[in-house]
Design a protein around this motif. Structure first.
Motif, PDB file in Angstrom:
ATOM      1  N   LYS A 168      55.034  44.850  66.716  1.00 42.99           N
ATOM      2  CA  LYS A 168      54.277  44.169  67.770  1.00 42.99           C
ATOM      3  C   LYS A 168      53.564  45.165  68.677  1.00 42.99           C
ATOM      4  O   LYS A 168      52.385  44.980  69.027  1.00 42.99           O
ATOM      5  N   THR A 169      54.253  46.240  69.041  1.00 44.64           N
ATOM      6  CA  THR A 169      53.681  47.254  69.935  1.00 44.64           C
ATOM      7  C   THR A 169      52.475  47.928  69.297  1.00 44.64           C
ATOM      8  O   THR A 169      51.429  48.091  69.938  1.00 44.64           O
ATOM      9  N   THR A 190      50.543  46.821  66.925  1.00 47.16           N
ATOM     10  CA  THR A 190      49.446  45.849  66.816  1.00 47.16           C
ATOM     11  C   THR A 190      48.709  45.703  68.145  1.00 47.16           C
ATOM     12  O   THR A 190      47.473  45.671  68.187  1.00 47.16           O
ATOM     13  N   ASN A 191      49.460  45.649  69.229  1.00 42.59           N
ATOM     14  CA  ASN A 191      48.865  45.511  70.565  1.00 42.59           C
ATOM     15  C   ASN A 191      47.973  46.695  70.926  1.00 42.59           C
ATOM     16  O   ASN A 191      47.019  46.552  71.693  1.00 42.59           O
ATOM     17  N   PHE A 192      48.288  47.871  70.376  1.00 38.64           N
ATOM     18  CA  PHE A 192      47.524  49.077  70.701  1.00 38.64           C
ATOM     19  C   PHE A 192      46.497  49.433  69.623  1.00 38.64           C
ATOM     20  O   PHE A 192      45.872  50.493  69.684  1.00 38.64           O
TER      21      PHE A 192
END
Length: 279
Positions: free
Chosen positions: A172-173, A175-177
């Protein structure tokens, strides 16, 4: 920027030569471009020191029941342009009268970090630092050890469920960045199998060289001893033609062995002494 054959020109003297190594495409900078990139790489280190050590990155995972290995897909080309621009701008503040646009030109190609440029690893690492901290802080909250060596992320603990949770958080992290995981390289390794981290084995309390590499180094020492005793200038044996370059490579391997696995290194040196090969 313009193309001519297998070369990509930024200016007449500053260009990349496109090389293919297997499925990988490497952009080799010209001597003049490499010289300028190396200068800027030094400046990057003033602002964003690149401190990476394979031994330390592997050592913290010794003796754990489970190891989780993850890999960032296309690490250099995945770095968002705005992150690169920020790093270059911050670095330029340390160079008198630096032209930000000029240094952006020599460090990126089509908005991406080119594989082959001396600056790419340093910029990519600097851009990833804030994400690194998030992952590390989250891992420490649950007692999970974490290390990263460029695009290789490794986690370890004695609870596989915790590693499952870490995997979801990292996914998730990233993907967010703007990054993606190479799902094919995500692996869980229990302690009943060889836990290989960055080329070394961490199953026990100490880092060890893989058995295959230890055998390879013994074979190389034997090959070199045969070469020395033959009196010939060059002998193309099973492993290599022994010249200054190949000998330097053997010494480099032995230096690496001494750093990561002193026990195996000492055994290799005893074998070298039996063979009458200088260390």
């Amino acid at each position: 920027m313009y193309y001519n054959g297998n070369k990509v020109y930024l200016t007449q003297e500053l260009y990349y030569t496109v090389c293919r190594v297997g499925k990988r495409v490497i952009l080799a900078p010209s001597d003049e471009l490499k010289k300028k990139q190396r200068y800027f790489k030094t400046a990057i280190n003033w602002v964003y020191p690149l401190k990476m050590n394979t031994f330390k990155a592997a050592k913290i995972h010794c003796g754990k029941k489970y190891v989780l290995k993850m890999d960032i897909k296309d690490f250099y080309s995945s770095v968002p342009y705005e992150y690169i621009e920020k790093v270059v701008k911050n670095t330029c503040k340390k160079i008198k009268n630096a032209d930000v646009n000029y240094y952006l030109m020599i460090t990126i190609l089509n908005g991406k970090l080119p594989t082959g440029a001396p600056t790419s690893a340093h910029i990519a690492n600097a851009c990833f630092s804030p994400i690194d901290k998030r992952i590390k802080d989250y891992s420490l909250m649950f007692g999970v050890d974490y290390s990263r060596y460029m695009d290789d992320l490794t986690f370890s603990c004695d609870d596989k469920d915790l590693l499952n949770m870490i995997e979801k958080f990292v996914q998730k992290t990233l993907t967010n960045f703007g990054y993606k995981l190479n799902d094919k390289k995500t692996k869980y390794i229990s302690d009943n199998k060889q836990q290989n981290v960055l080329g070394v084995v961490v199953n026990n309390k100490d880092v060890r060289l893989p058995k295959g590499l230890r055998r390879e180094l013994r074979a190389m020492l034997h090959s070199y001893s045969v070469f020395k005793s033959s009196g010939a200038k060059e002998i193309d044996l099973k492993y290599r033609t022994w010249d200054e370059k190949s000998l330097a490579k053997l010494k480099g391997y032995l230096a690496y062995a001494k750093q990561v696995d002193e026990k195996s290194y000492n055994k290799l040196m005893k074998y070298a002494k039996i063979l009458n090969v200088e260390s």
